[in-house]
Motif scaffolding. Structure first.
Motif, short mmCIF file in Angstrom:
data_model
loop_
_atom_site.label_atom_id
_atom_site.label_comp_id
_atom_site.label_asym_id
_atom_site.label_seq_id
_atom_site.Cartn_x
_atom_site.Cartn_y
_atom_site.Cartn_z
N ARG A 37 0.82 -1.22 0.00
CA ARG A 37 0.00 0.00 0.00
C ARG A 37 0.86 1.27 0.00
N LEU A 38 2.14 1.16 0.39
CA LEU A 38 2.98 2.35 0.42
C LEU A 38 3.26 2.90 -0.98
N TYR A 39 3.03 2.08 -2.02
CA TYR A 39 3.19 2.56 -3.39
C TYR A 39 1.98 3.38 -3.85
N ARG A 40 0.94 3.44 -3.02
CA ARG A 40 -0.27 4.19 -3.38
C ARG A 40 -0.60 5.28 -2.36
N ALA A 41 -0.12 5.13 -1.12
CA ALA A 41 -0.51 6.03 -0.03
C ALA A 41 0.21 7.37 -0.12
N TRP A 42 -0.48 8.44 0.28
CA TRP A 42 0.17 9.74 0.43
C TRP A 42 0.91 9.82 1.77
N MET A 43 0.40 9.06 2.75
CA MET A 43 1.03 9.06 4.06
C MET A 43 0.61 7.79 4.79
N ALA A 44 1.50 7.23 5.57
CA ALA A 44 1.18 6.01 6.33
C ALA A 44 1.82 6.11 7.71
N GLU A 45 1.10 5.59 8.70
CA GLU A 45 1.59 5.65 10.08
C GLU A 45 2.04 4.27 10.53
N PHE A 46 3.14 4.23 11.26
CA PHE A 46 3.63 2.98 11.82
C PHE A 46 3.89 3.21 13.30
N ARG A 47 3.26 2.43 14.17
CA ARG A 47 3.40 2.61 15.61
C ARG A 47 4.23 1.49 16.22
N THR A 48 5.12 1.87 17.13
CA THR A 48 5.84 0.89 17.94
C THR A 48 5.59 1.28 19.40
N PRO A 49 5.97 0.43 20.33
CA PRO A 49 5.81 0.82 21.75
C PRO A 49 6.68 2.02 22.13
N PHE A 50 7.66 2.39 21.28
CA PHE A 50 8.65 3.39 21.66
C PHE A 50 8.48 4.73 20.94
N PHE A 51 7.98 4.71 19.71
CA PHE A 51 7.83 5.96 18.96
C PHE A 51 6.86 5.74 17.80
N GLN A 351 9.11 10.19 13.96
CA GLN A 351 10.03 9.93 12.85
C GLN A 351 9.29 10.15 11.53
N ILE A 352 9.85 10.99 10.67
CA ILE A 352 9.29 11.23 9.34
C ILE A 352 10.16 10.48 8.34
N VAL A 353 9.60 9.46 7.70
CA VAL A 353 10.35 8.67 6.73
C VAL A 353 9.99 9.15 5.32
N ILE A 354 11.00 9.57 4.59
CA ILE A 354 10.81 9.94 3.18
C ILE A 354 11.53 8.88 2.38
N SER A 355 10.77 8.21 1.53
CA SER A 355 11.29 7.02 0.84
C SER A 355 11.36 7.25 -0.67
N PRO A 356 12.55 7.62 -1.18
CA PRO A 356 12.68 7.69 -2.64
C PRO A 356 12.24 6.40 -3.32
N TRP A 357 12.46 5.26 -2.67
CA TRP A 357 12.07 3.98 -3.26
C TRP A 357 10.58 3.97 -3.59
N HIS A 358 9.74 4.38 -2.66
CA HIS A 358 8.29 4.37 -2.88
C HIS A 358 7.83 5.58 -3.70
N LEU A 359 8.43 6.74 -3.45
CA LEU A 359 8.06 7.95 -4.19
C LEU A 359 8.33 7.77 -5.69
N HIS A 360 9.47 7.18 -6.03
CA HIS A 360 9.86 7.05 -7.43
C HIS A 360 9.02 6.01 -8.18
N ARG A 361 8.28 5.18 -7.46
CA ARG A 361 7.41 4.17 -8.09
C ARG A 361 5.94 4.39 -7.70
N HIS A 362 5.62 5.61 -7.26
CA HIS A 362 4.28 5.85 -6.74
C HIS A 362 3.24 5.77 -7.85
N GLU A 363 2.23 4.95 -7.63
CA GLU A 363 1.25 4.65 -8.67
C GLU A 363 0.34 5.83 -9.00
#
Length: 452
Positions: A37-51, A351-363
């Motif tokens: 879904r990260l190849y289609r999402a504008w933003m996605a949240e990931f939660r851990t017990p720490f951040f 944490q703000i993750v910017i992923s060229p991998w997903h951005l460059h293949r964004h559907e």
């Protein structure tokens, strides 16, 4: 209608997995650890017990973080957790006033005119790479690592890869990059400073060895500068540049940190992009032949910087390799205050993750996002995405200092190699992209090579 024959892409994981399963997948490879879904999402949240972590793909949000307010989103130290044994306090890891000071000293060495000055050294490294190539089955990722390291040593220290110390650094780096991921387990856990970071013993040992070798090169250059016998190369330029605000130059130890990142950024990333570019051309003989034709016409005039204006197709092929296989697949920033993105509240310290991998293949952004098409850059969609969704070197104030350097080196070496050699894919050895320090092939990139 049959499915298009697309270049290899890592299999995405199931949408929902436990945190511990995710950590295990992440340690193996951060690319295949992510959901489709990260190849289609504008933003996605990931939660851990720490951040909390937020992957951002929307171009307007990326501009906000990297261009509009970069000082409000410093580089996260979670990246530094894995890389500090090698990179120390280099410009890649620092923030704020210290980072600004380092850039004031480093940036003048990479200004436009200096690229012209380094061009003969790049050309010589390209000729050496062409001469080392041989017919038969070749693991070209190793060949491109050799070539890119040669470029760095010639342009930075005026020595070829055959120099004894240069050779040792190169071999130690090959060992290092296979043992150290971009992010390690410490990136997920808020560990106190005194607690061990989980680096493998081999990783720590190779980092120490590399830094010791770089220290020898740097100290020797400091002596040459003092004696007035130093060559006019990038190392001399950086080591003699004074901070316009304080008047101070880099110390030897500070310079070792910077040389380590120049080698990582200038060798690892270029080697990754060149290896994938050769593979993409090997899969597409038509584009390869067109590039060979362009190269023959452009390079016949010899080592003149003006040839770069004639290598347009080489530039577009290299750009397409950077799009499909961005050497640095993810960047991590951190919020310094509460933020609101897409009506979602982001706490301070997120944490703000910017992923060229997903951005460059964004559907939702690219036409034919997973396909190899060097012609896309002349289309309206390609031009728009080039401006808004193409960040292999990051963007804004923290854009890679060597971006211009890489966009000369990559197309030039690619053209020189394809002019003399023909590369063909090996059907039973399809490379699998994985993220080590950069995006590499799990078992290398094997191609059949023959003289043109």
């Amino acid at each position: 209608m049959s499915a298009p024959d697309l270049p290899p892409k890592p299999q995405a994981r199931a949408d929902r997995v436990s945190l511990w399963r995710y950590l295990r997948l992440f340690r193996q490879d951060i690319l295949s650890a992510q959901p489709a879904r990260l190849y289609r999402a504008w933003m996605a949240e990931f939660r851990t017990p720490f951040f909390r972590s937020y992957l951002v793909n929307q171009p307007a949000l990326i501009d906000e973080v990297l261009k509009a307010r970069p000082m409000d989103f410093p580089k996260s130290d979670r990246v530094g957790e894995g890389l500090r044994p090698l990179l120390g306090a280099s410009v890649f890891l620092t923030n704020g006033a210290e980072w600004q000071r380092q850039r004031r000293i480093i940036d003048p060495a990479f200004e436009g005119g200096r690229l012209r000055d380094t061009f003969p050294a790049m050309w010589a490294a390209g000729e050496a790479a062409v001469a080392r190539m041989a017919p038969g089955l070749r693991e070209v990722e190793a060949d491109m690592s050799h070539a890119a390291a040669d470029v760095i040593f010639r342009t930075l220290f005026s020595i070829p890869i055959e120099d004894q110390i240069a050779t040792e650094v190169f071999h130690q780096f090959r060992a290092y990059q296979r043992t150290q991921p971009i992010l390690n387990a410490a990136a997920f856990l808020p560990l106190p400073k005194w607690m061990p970071r989980g680096h493998r013993a081999e990783t720590r040992a190779t980092a120490r060895a590399i830094r010791a070798l770089i220290t020898r090169l740097t100290a020797a250059r400091m002596d040459q500068i003092a004696q007035g016998t130093a060559p006019d190369d990038l190392a001399t330029k950086i080591m003699t540049t004074r901070d316009p605000e304080t008047g101070a130059c880099f110390s030897t130890e500070e310079m070792v940190d910077q040389v380590a990142i120049f080698f990582l950024a200038g060798h690892e990333t270029s080697a990754s992009a060149l290896g994938w570019a050769l593979y993409l051309l090997a899969r597409d003989p038509e584009w390869q032949d067109r590039l060979a034709e362009e190269a023959e016409a452009a390079l016949a005039q010899g080592p003149d910087f003006a040839v770069m204006g004639k290598l347009r197709l080489a530039r577009d092929v290299f750009r397409e390799a950077l799009r499909l296989y961005p050497p640095v697949p993810m960047m991590v920033r951190e919020t310094t205050a509460p933020e609101c993105f897409r009506d979602r509240a982001l706490p301070k310290g997120s944490q703000i993750v910017i992923s060229p991998w997903h951005l460059h293949r964004h559907e939702r952004l690219w036409d034919n996002p997973d396909g190899f098409d060097p012609g896309r850059w002349t289309t309206e969609n390609g031009k728009t995405c080039l401006r808004e969704a193409f960040i292999p070197f990051s963007t804004g104030t923290r854009v890679c200092t060597g971006a211009g350097f890489a966009m000369v080196e990559g197309p030039l070496l690619l053209a020189m190699l394809v002019r003399k050699w023909r590369f063909a894919a090996v059907p039973e050895r399809v490379p699998v992209p994985v993220a080590y320090l950069t995006v590499r092939a799990k078992d290398g990139i094997w191609l059949e090579v023959r003289r043109r």
